[in-house]
Write a protein that holds these residues in place. Structure first.
Motif, PDB file in Angstrom:
ATOM      1  N   LEU A  69       0.821  -1.206   0.000  1.00 52.63           N
ATOM      2  CA  LEU A  69       0.000   0.000   0.000  1.00 52.63           C
ATOM      3  C   LEU A  69       0.857   1.259   0.000  1.00 52.63           C
ATOM      4  CD1 LEU A  69      -2.825   1.415   0.440  1.00 52.63           C
ATOM      5  CD2 LEU A  69      -2.366   1.197   2.890  1.00 52.63           C
ATOM      6  N   CYS A  70       1.957   1.224   0.731  1.00 48.43           N
ATOM      7  CA  CYS A  70       2.790   2.414   0.928  1.00 48.43           C
ATOM      8  C   CYS A  70       3.922   2.551  -0.082  1.00 48.43           C
ATOM      9  CB  CYS A  70       3.391   2.394   2.341  1.00 48.43           C
ATOM     10  SG  CYS A  70       2.170   2.442   3.663  1.00 48.43           S
ATOM     11  N   SER A  71       4.032   1.642  -1.038  1.00 50.33           N
ATOM     12  CA  SER A  71       5.163   1.723  -1.965  1.00 50.33           C
ATOM     13  C   SER A  71       4.798   1.476  -3.425  1.00 50.33           C
ATOM     14  CB  SER A  71       6.244   0.715  -1.556  1.00 50.33           C
ATOM     15  OG  SER A  71       5.764  -0.613  -1.664  1.00 50.33           O
ATOM     16  N   TYR A  72       3.660   0.860  -3.707  1.00 45.66           N
ATOM     17  CA  TYR A  72       3.310   0.519  -5.091  1.00 45.66           C
ATOM     18  C   TYR A  72       3.215   1.754  -5.960  1.00 45.66           C
ATOM     19  CZ  TYR A  72       0.744  -1.693  -8.964  1.00 45.66           C
ATOM     20  OH  TYR A  72       0.349  -2.149 -10.199  1.00 45.66           O
ATOM     21  N   PHE A  73       2.800   2.864  -5.390  1.00 45.13           N
ATOM     22  CA  PHE A  73       2.613   4.094  -6.170  1.00 45.13           C
ATOM     23  C   PHE A  73       3.932   4.732  -6.608  1.00 45.13           C
ATOM     24  CE2 PHE A  73       2.373   5.268  -1.623  1.00 45.13           C
ATOM     25  CZ  PHE A  73       3.488   6.103  -1.545  1.00 45.13           C
ATOM     26  N   VAL A  74       5.059   4.282  -6.071  1.00 41.15           N
ATOM     27  CA  VAL A  74       6.334   4.932  -6.397  1.00 41.15           C
ATOM     28  C   VAL A  74       6.636   4.817  -7.890  1.00 41.15           C
ATOM     29  CG1 VAL A  74       8.831   4.909  -6.017  1.00 41.15           C
ATOM     30  CG2 VAL A  74       7.267   4.634  -4.084  1.00 41.15           C
ATOM     31  N   HIS A  75       6.479   3.614  -8.449  1.00 40.14           N
ATOM     32  CA  HIS A  75       6.806   3.444  -9.868  1.00 40.14           C
ATOM     33  C   HIS A  75       5.590   3.602 -10.773  1.00 40.14           C
ATOM     34  CE1 HIS A  75       5.150  -0.639  -9.393  1.00 40.14           C
ATOM     35  NE2 HIS A  75       5.114  -0.711 -10.702  1.00 40.14           N
ATOM     36  N   ALA A 173      16.894   0.952   5.545  1.00 44.53           N
ATOM     37  CA  ALA A 173      17.689   2.052   5.003  1.00 44.53           C
ATOM     38  C   ALA A 173      17.206   2.445   3.616  1.00 44.53           C
ATOM     39  CB  ALA A 173      19.164   1.651   4.956  1.00 44.53           C
ATOM     40  N   ALA A 174      16.875   1.457   2.789  1.00 44.70           N
ATOM     41  CA  ALA A 174      16.380   1.758   1.443  1.00 44.70           C
ATOM     42  C   ALA A 174      15.076   2.552   1.513  1.00 44.70           C
ATOM     43  CB  ALA A 174      16.174   0.456   0.669  1.00 44.70           C
ATOM     44  N   THR A 175      14.161   2.118   2.362  1.00 40.35           N
ATOM     45  CA  THR A 175      12.885   2.831   2.489  1.00 40.35           C
ATOM     46  C   THR A 175      13.085   4.243   3.014  1.00 40.35           C
ATOM     47  OG1 THR A 175      11.741   0.728   2.920  1.00 40.35           O
ATOM     48  CG2 THR A 175      10.601   2.751   3.546  1.00 40.35           C
ATOM     49  N   ALA A 176      13.912   4.394   4.040  1.00 43.75           N
ATOM     50  CA  ALA A 176      14.140   5.723   4.628  1.00 43.75           C
ATOM     51  C   ALA A 176      14.826   6.658   3.641  1.00 43.75           C
ATOM     52  CB  ALA A 176      14.989   5.584   5.897  1.00 43.75           C
ATOM     53  N   ILE A 285       4.162   8.722   3.353  1.00 47.57           N
ATOM     54  CA  ILE A 285       3.421   7.455   3.265  1.00 47.57           C
ATOM     55  C   ILE A 285       4.390   6.290   3.072  1.00 47.57           C
ATOM     56  CG2 ILE A 285       1.762   6.131   1.914  1.00 47.57           C
ATOM     57  CD1 ILE A 285       0.499   8.270   3.633  1.00 47.57           C
ATOM     58  N   TRP A 286       5.362   6.488   2.185  1.00 50.45           N
ATOM     59  CA  TRP A 286       6.366   5.444   1.951  1.00 50.45           C
ATOM     60  C   TRP A 286       7.133   5.138   3.240  1.00 50.45           C
ATOM     61  CZ3 TRP A 286      10.823   5.955  -2.216  1.00 50.45           C
ATOM     62  CH2 TRP A 286      11.404   4.704  -2.407  1.00 50.45           C
TER      63      TRP A 286
END
Length: 553
Positions: A69-75, A173-176, A285-286
């Motif tokens: 939910l919090c990352s699919y929208f990135v790409h 670390a990648a998410t932050a 959100i991410w």
């Protein structure tokens, strides 16, 4: 799976036949896992890395959904839409086209604001040396730079995800880092700085998606055990499909929220600041999805040296490599159709902004309904992941083919919404079942290596699809749809004639034992982390051997 406790006990008796008969009732579960793996160690070199995964809790599954939910929208939204629009607000206003501001290329009446926004995105106004590119092209270049920078990290990430204790550090670390680079995009109103924002975000989403995909494979092992007999594989198929489909539907809801926010900000006076707020919101959100990293599972502990080519292990798997190729082509197809379609609706058909919002919302919300409805159909028809992925390719073939055929016509509004629903279902199917198929082909202990290549190829396909549709094909929907049609056809040919199979891939990966061979059993409720297991635990494990699809969700 029903006779789970007795199988574990028999494995212990075979391996430890030299021990006295008055052995203790309490056994170390880690010894049980090691001994059961040794029974199958000669089949695959990957088997020594296998271990008994604890059964996932409902909390772990839901947190896994939350990260999608919090990352699919990135790409799907942040990189191709938000960053392109922000760059378009920085460049100088384009000169008035020969047809005027109030007409489209088809001669249809347009609002001046819409035409100016379209020209800002497609006009080559960003200087790179002696040449110029459009904001859309500059976004795709920045995207590509991120993928190039991510390439050297593939080996490190895949190795440490599979065999190490730093999974939480890597994914966290990648998410932050990715979330952080969403925050300062409006500080400097210059175009040259955007690769410094986009590239780290691309690297971050590639790494975090790899960790998320690996977690999916380990959870499936927790539900079904590291090895099944062939007739038990439908249990794994049902659970894996349900998890992936539900996660994809939840991720699409997150994308719908972001595009609605984008639409709102495009209606205010200061569009640049509004889009900057959208970027900050997506970053927050991410970052909220970082809670997922605390449920990640550690890598396997091995006593022998890790092969230097561990991160290349997918190239030794016929089914895994075929899946990887199809993933890249599918991702290219879906992004090319989406980008080309949106530019066509805005630049040539001059649809009202509110209708574009309806298009976006249907595109991202409809899979949340259609995908979970398709899962029972899959179980009834006993359809495997390859065929479900083929269904997604067929839908893309239909939408791109029809779009190409009627590229010169003025599309009716209801046909456009049907187009959005079909294509969004296609994209969701390809995303969900590509993940399922890849994990079915991944040997135990190599999920991270497979997932890393999956994540990178998926991002690369999306980047190339966006670059083609927004570059040379911008303003020519026929080119975008034609290329997407051919790519989908090639992916279908590879899927059908490339001899790709989830069952055969699982057999090659050592996840399926032939009939009559010993099968490793899962330990329910995470009891393999305890020091010993007693008879009561055996009874509980027997009752909860293989949960049905509803429990997996």
């Amino acid at each position: 799976m029903v006779e789970e406790s007795s199988e574990i006990q028999s494995n212990q008796e075979i391996v430890q036949a030299h021990e006295p008969n008055n052995e203790e009732i309490n056994r170390s579960v880690s010894n049980v896992g090691d001994n059961s793996m040794k029974m199958e160690g000669t089949r695959e070199t990957c088997r020594p890395y296998s271990r008994l995964e604890p059964q996932p809790t409902k909390g772990e599954v839901w947190v896994w959904y939350v990260y999608e939910l919090c990352s699919y929208f990135v790409h799907t939204v942040l990189i191709p839409i938000v960053f392109s629009l922000i760059i378009g607000q920085i460049v100088d206003s384009p000169t008035e086209p020969l047809r005027g501001w109030n007409k489209s290329a088809k001669g249809l009446a347009c609002k001046i604001d819409e035409t100016e926004l379209y020209e800002r995105l497609t006009h080559r106004s960003v200087s790179i040396g002696n040449s110029k590119v459009s904001p859309l092209e500059w976004t795709s270049i920045s995207w590509g730079i991120g993928l190039i920078l991510a390439s050297p990290a593939l080996r490190f990430v895949s190795t440490n995800l599979d065999h190490g204790q730093n999974q939480v550090v890597i994914a966290g670390a990648a998410t932050a880092i990715g979330a952080f680079f969403c925050l300062p995009v409006g500080f400097f109103k210059v175009t040259w700085i955007f690769p410094l924002y986009v590239a780290p975000i691309v690297v971050a989403i590639t790494v975090s998606t790899a960790s998320h995909t690996r977690h999916h494979g380990l959870m499936i092992q927790g539900f079904t055990g590291p090895s099944l007999q062939r007739h038990q594989f439908p249990n794994r198929r049902g659970i894996s499909s349900r998890l992936s489909l539900n996660a994809t539907g939840v991720g699409c809801l997150g994308s719908a929220v972001i595009v609605a926010f984008v639409y709102y900000m495009l209606r205010i006076q200061d569009i640049f600041t509004g889009l900057w707020v959208v970027s900050i919101f997506t970053g927050l959100i991410w970052l909220a999805g970082i809670v997922h990293v605390f449920t990640l599972r550690p890598g396997a502990t091995i006593t022998s040296p890790l092969p230097k080519d561990h991160f290349l292990s997918i190239f030794k798997s016929h089914h895994g490599l075929g899946t990887l190729i199809v993933v890249g082509l599918s991702s290219f197809t879906s992004m090319c159709i989406f980008t080309g379609g949106v530019l066509f609706l805005v630049g040539e058909l001059c649809l009202k902004p509110v209708f574009l919002l309806y298009f976006w919302l249907i595109y991202f919300i409809f899979p949340s309904v259609s995908l979970p409805m398709l899962q029972p159909v899959q179980l009834i028809l006993k359809t495997n992941a390859v065929k479900m992925h083929l269904l997604g390719l067929i839908l893309s073939l239909v939408t791109s083919g029809i779009g190409f055929q009627f590229r010169k016509d003025n599309w009716e509004r209801h046909y456009i919404l049907i187009f959005a629903a079909l294509q969004s279902t296609s994209t969701g199917l390809m995303h969900a079942f590509a993940r399922v198929l890849l994990m079915d082909c991944s040997p135990a202990g190599k999920e991270g290596a497979f997932a890393t290549w999956f994540s990178w190829l998926k991002m690369a396909g999306a980047c190339l699809g966006f670059a083609v549709a927004s570059g040379a094909a911008a303003g020519n929907v026929g080119t975008s749809f034609g290329i997407a049609f051919c790519t989908a056809a090639v992916a279908m040919v590879i899927s059908i004639y490339g001899n790709i199979s989830d069952v055969a891939g699982a057999v090659a990966a050592g996840l399926i034992s032939e009939e009559g061979e010993m099968v490793s059993s899962p330990i329910a409720n995470g009891s393999d982390h305890s020091n010993s297991i007693n008879n009561d635990d055996d009874e509980n494990a027997k009752k909860e051997a293989v949960p049905v699809g509803e429990e997996a969700a």
